[in-house]
Design a protein around this motif. Structure first.
Motif, PDB file in Angstrom:
ATOM      1  N   ALA A  95       0.814  -1.217   0.000  1.00  0.00           N
ATOM      2  CA  ALA A  95       0.000   0.000   0.000  1.00  0.00           C
ATOM      3  C   ALA A  95       0.849   1.269   0.000  1.00  0.00           C
ATOM      4  O   ALA A  95       0.385   2.324  -0.419  1.00  0.00           O
ATOM      5  N   ALA A  96       2.097   1.166   0.470  1.00  0.00           N
ATOM      6  CA  ALA A  96       2.964   2.342   0.567  1.00  0.00           C
ATOM      7  C   ALA A  96       4.415   1.932   0.369  1.00  0.00           C
ATOM      8  O   ALA A  96       4.792   0.779   0.580  1.00  0.00           O
ATOM      9  N   SER A  97       5.233   2.894  -0.006  1.00  0.00           N
ATOM     10  CA  SER A  97       6.635   2.637  -0.325  1.00  0.00           C
ATOM     11  C   SER A  97       7.399   2.016   0.838  1.00  0.00           C
ATOM     12  O   SER A  97       8.271   1.170   0.635  1.00  0.00           O
ATOM     13  N   ASP A  98       7.062   2.407   2.081  1.00  0.00           N
ATOM     14  CA  ASP A  98       7.817   1.904   3.229  1.00  0.00           C
ATOM     15  C   ASP A  98       7.497   0.437   3.550  1.00  0.00           C
ATOM     16  O   ASP A  98       8.090  -0.143   4.463  1.00  0.00           O
ATOM     17  N   GLU A  99       6.588  -0.170   2.801  1.00  0.00           N
ATOM     18  CA  GLU A  99       6.290  -1.595   2.962  1.00  0.00           C
ATOM     19  C   GLU A  99       7.074  -2.465   1.974  1.00  0.00           C
ATOM     20  O   GLU A  99       6.905  -3.685   1.948  1.00  0.00           O
ATOM     21  N   SER A 100       7.941  -1.844   1.185  1.00  0.00           N
ATOM     22  CA  SER A 100       8.593  -2.546   0.083  1.00  0.00           C
ATOM     23  C   SER A 100       9.509  -3.666   0.552  1.00  0.00           C
ATOM     24  O   SER A 100       9.507  -4.770  -0.013  1.00  0.00           O
ATOM     25  N   TYR A 101      10.320  -3.415   1.577  1.00  0.00           N
ATOM     26  CA  TYR A 101      11.243  -4.446   2.056  1.00  0.00           C
ATOM     27  C   TYR A 101      10.476  -5.667   2.549  1.00  0.00           C
ATOM     28  O   TYR A 101      10.819  -6.809   2.222  1.00  0.00           O
ATOM     29  N   HIS A 102       9.433  -5.428   3.328  1.00  0.00           N
ATOM     30  CA  HIS A 102       8.655  -6.547   3.879  1.00  0.00           C
ATOM     31  C   HIS A 102       7.923  -7.301   2.775  1.00  0.00           C
ATOM     32  O   HIS A 102       7.702  -8.516   2.890  1.00  0.00           O
ATOM     33  N   ASN A 129       9.279   1.148  -3.456  1.00  0.00           N
ATOM     34  CA  ASN A 129      10.707   1.457  -3.476  1.00  0.00           C
ATOM     35  C   ASN A 129      11.384   0.210  -4.010  1.00  0.00           C
ATOM     36  O   ASN A 129      11.540  -0.782  -3.299  1.00  0.00           O
ATOM     37  N   GLY A 130      11.757   0.227  -5.277  1.00  0.00           N
ATOM     38  CA  GLY A 130      12.238  -0.973  -5.933  1.00  0.00           C
ATOM     39  C   GLY A 130      13.488  -1.554  -5.328  1.00  0.00           C
ATOM     40  O   GLY A 130      13.636  -2.777  -5.238  1.00  0.00           O
ATOM     41  N   SER A 131      14.407  -0.708  -4.882  1.00  0.00           N
ATOM     42  CA  SER A 131      15.642  -1.232  -4.300  1.00  0.00           C
ATOM     43  C   SER A 131      15.380  -1.894  -2.957  1.00  0.00           C
ATOM     44  O   SER A 131      16.020  -2.893  -2.606  1.00  0.00           O
ATOM     45  N   GLU A 132      14.411  -1.385  -2.183  1.00  0.00           N
ATOM     46  CA  GLU A 132      14.050  -2.028  -0.924  1.00  0.00           C
ATOM     47  C   GLU A 132      13.338  -3.357  -1.170  1.00  0.00           C
ATOM     48  O   GLU A 132      13.539  -4.330  -0.431  1.00  0.00           O
ATOM     49  N   LEU A 133      12.503  -3.398  -2.191  1.00  0.00           N
ATOM     50  CA  LEU A 133      11.867  -4.661  -2.568  1.00  0.00           C
ATOM     51  C   LEU A 133      12.927  -5.709  -2.888  1.00  0.00           C
ATOM     52  O   LEU A 133      12.863  -6.848  -2.410  1.00  0.00           O
ATOM     53  N   VAL A 134      13.901  -5.338  -3.698  1.00  0.00           N
ATOM     54  CA  VAL A 134      14.969  -6.266  -4.072  1.00  0.00           C
ATOM     55  C   VAL A 134      15.783  -6.674  -2.855  1.00  0.00           C
ATOM     56  O   VAL A 134      16.135  -7.850  -2.695  1.00  0.00           O
ATOM     57  N   ASP A 172      -1.967  -2.368  -6.417  1.00  0.00           N
ATOM     58  CA  ASP A 172      -0.887  -2.229  -5.423  1.00  0.00           C
ATOM     59  C   ASP A 172      -0.277  -3.568  -5.037  1.00  0.00           C
ATOM     60  O   ASP A 172      -0.009  -3.818  -3.863  1.00  0.00           O
ATOM     61  N   TYR A 173      -0.016  -4.406  -6.005  1.00  0.00           N
ATOM     62  CA  TYR A 173       0.471  -5.749  -5.707  1.00  0.00           C
ATOM     63  C   TYR A 173       1.896  -5.970  -6.219  1.00  0.00           C
ATOM     64  O   TYR A 173       2.385  -5.274  -7.108  1.00  0.00           O
ATOM     65  N   VAL A 174       2.542  -6.945  -5.602  1.00  0.00           N
ATOM     66  CA  VAL A 174       3.802  -7.497  -6.083  1.00  0.00           C
ATOM     67  C   VAL A 174       3.591  -9.000  -6.179  1.00  0.00           C
ATOM     68  O   VAL A 174       3.017  -9.615  -5.270  1.00  0.00           O
ATOM     69  N   CYS A 175       4.021  -9.602  -7.279  1.00  0.00           N
ATOM     70  CA  CYS A 175       3.866 -11.046  -7.432  1.00  0.00           C
ATOM     71  C   CYS A 175       5.187 -11.647  -7.889  1.00  0.00           C
ATOM     72  O   CYS A 175       6.070 -10.950  -8.405  1.00  0.00           O
ATOM     73  N   ALA A 176       5.329 -12.946  -7.671  1.00  0.00           N
ATOM     74  CA  ALA A 176       6.561 -13.634  -8.054  1.00  0.00           C
ATOM     75  C   ALA A 176       6.263 -15.077  -8.387  1.00  0.00           C
ATOM     76  O   ALA A 176       5.312 -15.671  -7.869  1.00  0.00           O
ATOM     77  N   VAL A 177       7.076 -15.640  -9.261  1.00  0.00           N
ATOM     78  CA  VAL A 177       6.995 -17.056  -9.602  1.00  0.00           C
ATOM     79  C   VAL A 177       8.369 -17.667  -9.371  1.00  0.00           C
ATOM     80  O   VAL A 177       9.394 -17.071  -9.707  1.00  0.00           O
ATOM     81  N   GLY A 178       8.378 -18.840  -8.734  1.00  0.00           N
ATOM     82  CA  GLY A 178       9.628 -19.550  -8.475  1.00  0.00           C
ATOM     83  C   GLY A 178       9.755 -20.764  -9.367  1.00  0.00           C
ATOM     84  O   GLY A 178       8.755 -21.422  -9.703  1.00  0.00           O
ATOM     85  N   PHE A 179      10.993 -21.061  -9.769  1.00  0.00           N
ATOM     86  CA  PHE A 179      11.301 -22.207 -10.632  1.00  0.00           C
ATOM     87  C   PHE A 179      12.187 -23.176  -9.855  1.00  0.00           C
ATOM     88  O   PHE A 179      13.207 -22.761  -9.290  1.00  0.00           O
TER      89      PHE A 179
END
Length: 380
Positions: A95-102, A129-134, A172-179
């Motif tokens: 929902a907000a940039s400061d939640e990116s790391y989590h 915040n893309g760098s915090e997400l990474v 406001d989502y982030v998704c990922a797929v694992g191989f």
């Protein structure tokens, strides 16, 4: 491994008479589409309904890549069924940039397993915040796991971006797929083509991904001086002049950052990733030939990182919206340059983004801007 690619256009519909019959628990359906589909989701709903057992992820774009073509008001789709590898997916709301790391930590924890080999992540492009997400991903995954992906786009508007996570289309989502398993091979490459100009200036006041001062001067005022008449078109005109960030004045390695928004009252610039106090920033401008050659070099990197010519290959191409704006009618040359190096018969889709996620040739994954980033997927 079986790969099919096809498109949908808002005016003309699907490019195939029927969807490939590849639904399975180890099938990936990957969708890159125009921001307009958030208001007209019928085609995406039709697609996901046809693959009830598959993993469906995707995002909005600043241009959809299909082979060596670039489209707007369309969907670029691939359906990949793995024969020897397992696929899993997950998502979380930001929902907000400061939640990116989590958010990154959540994705990593959901998908972590001893046989996880690679993770592909797609994020909303505006409230992140893309760098915090990474960093949240990298901190909670083994170093051996390859992490690639990108931030969703909204043309040059920077207003709203969508992410497809399973059967839901959200803002406001982030998704990922694992191989998983020893048979999957994931190659990666990332390369830019921008020239630096002007002096290096020290970051004297920044917080997270917000830059307030360079050399003690208000960052927005200084940036406007460099842009001249183009300052009236901020923030979109900032795509033509990103920043190169380095840890010290003599460091030749830099990370490129693109502006997402400006704050006139605070005299600040908000970027797609972190800006660290004490680091050094230098303005950049486009070099047409180097941008195109960068795509070729990114493809060469994938060969060094797991892409060979003897198996069916999916290439996911993610380039920056700024590159598309700069190259204009020459943009498709960037895609052609990548395909020249990739294995014959490769199936390629992708999108123009607000940020690219990839390691360099090797090493830790980072958020990039203004690069061509390629992810190739095969089974051995």
């Amino acid at each position: 491994m079986q790969i099919d690619t096809f498109t949908h256009h808002l005016k003309s519909g699907w490019s195939v008479a029927q969807f490939p019959e590849l639904d399975s628990p180890d099938t990936l359906v990957l969708v890159f589409g125009s921001p307009d589909y958030i208001d007209n989701a019928a085609a995406i709903e039709e697609l996901t309904a046809a693959y009830p057992n598959s993993h469906c992820i995707g995002c909005s774009t600043a241009g959809e890549i299909y082979g060596a073509d670039i489209n707007d008001s369309s969907l670029s789709v691939t359906v990949v069924r793995f024969d020897k590898s397992e696929v899993r997916s997950t998502s979380t709301k930001v929902a907000a940039s400061d939640e990116s790391y989590h958010a990154g930590q959540h994705l990593a924890d959901d998908l972590a397993r001893d046989d996880l080999r690679a993770l592909f992540v797609l994020s909303n492009g505006t409230s992140i915040n893309g760098s915090e997400l990474v960093r949240g991903l990298v901190d909670h995954l083994p170093a051996s796991v390859v992490v690639t992906g990108g931030l969703a786009g909204d043309g040059d508007r920077f207003e709203r971006t969508w992410v497809l996570n399973g059967k839901r289309l959200g803002l406001d989502y982030v998704c990922a797929v694992g191989f998983y398993g020893d048979h999957v091979r994931v190659g990666h490459g990332s390369k830019g083509g921008w020239d630096v100009f002007g002096p290096k200036r020290q970051v004297t006041h920044a917080a997270g991904n917000v830059l307030y001062e360079l050399d003690g001067r208000p960052a927005l005022d200084l940036y406007k001086e460099y842009l001249g008449d183009l300052a009236a078109d901020l923030p979109s005109s900032a795509l033509l002049f990103p920043l190169a960030l380095s840890t010290d004045q003599g460091d030749e390695k830099s990370i490129v950052r693109t502006i997402l928004s400006i704050d006139e009252e605070a005299n600040s610039l908000t970027f797609a990733g972190d800006i660290h106090n004490g680091s050094y920033a230098q303005f950049m401008k486009a070099n047409f030939d180097r941008l195109i050659n960068g795509a070729n070099e990114a493809a060469l990197m994938t060969s060094e990182n797991g892409c060979s010519g003897d198996q069916p290959t999916l290439s996911i191409a993610i380039s920056c919206v700024g590159t598309r704006l700069v190259l204009g009618e020459r943009t498709e040359e960037e895609l052609e340059a990548a395909l020249e190096v990739l294995p014959p018969g490769v199936k390629q889709i992708g999108f123009y983004s607000y940020g690219e996620i990839s390691p360099y040739t090797d090493g830790t994954c980072e958020l990039h801007n203004q690069t061509m980033t390629l992810t190739t997927i095969q089974e051995a």
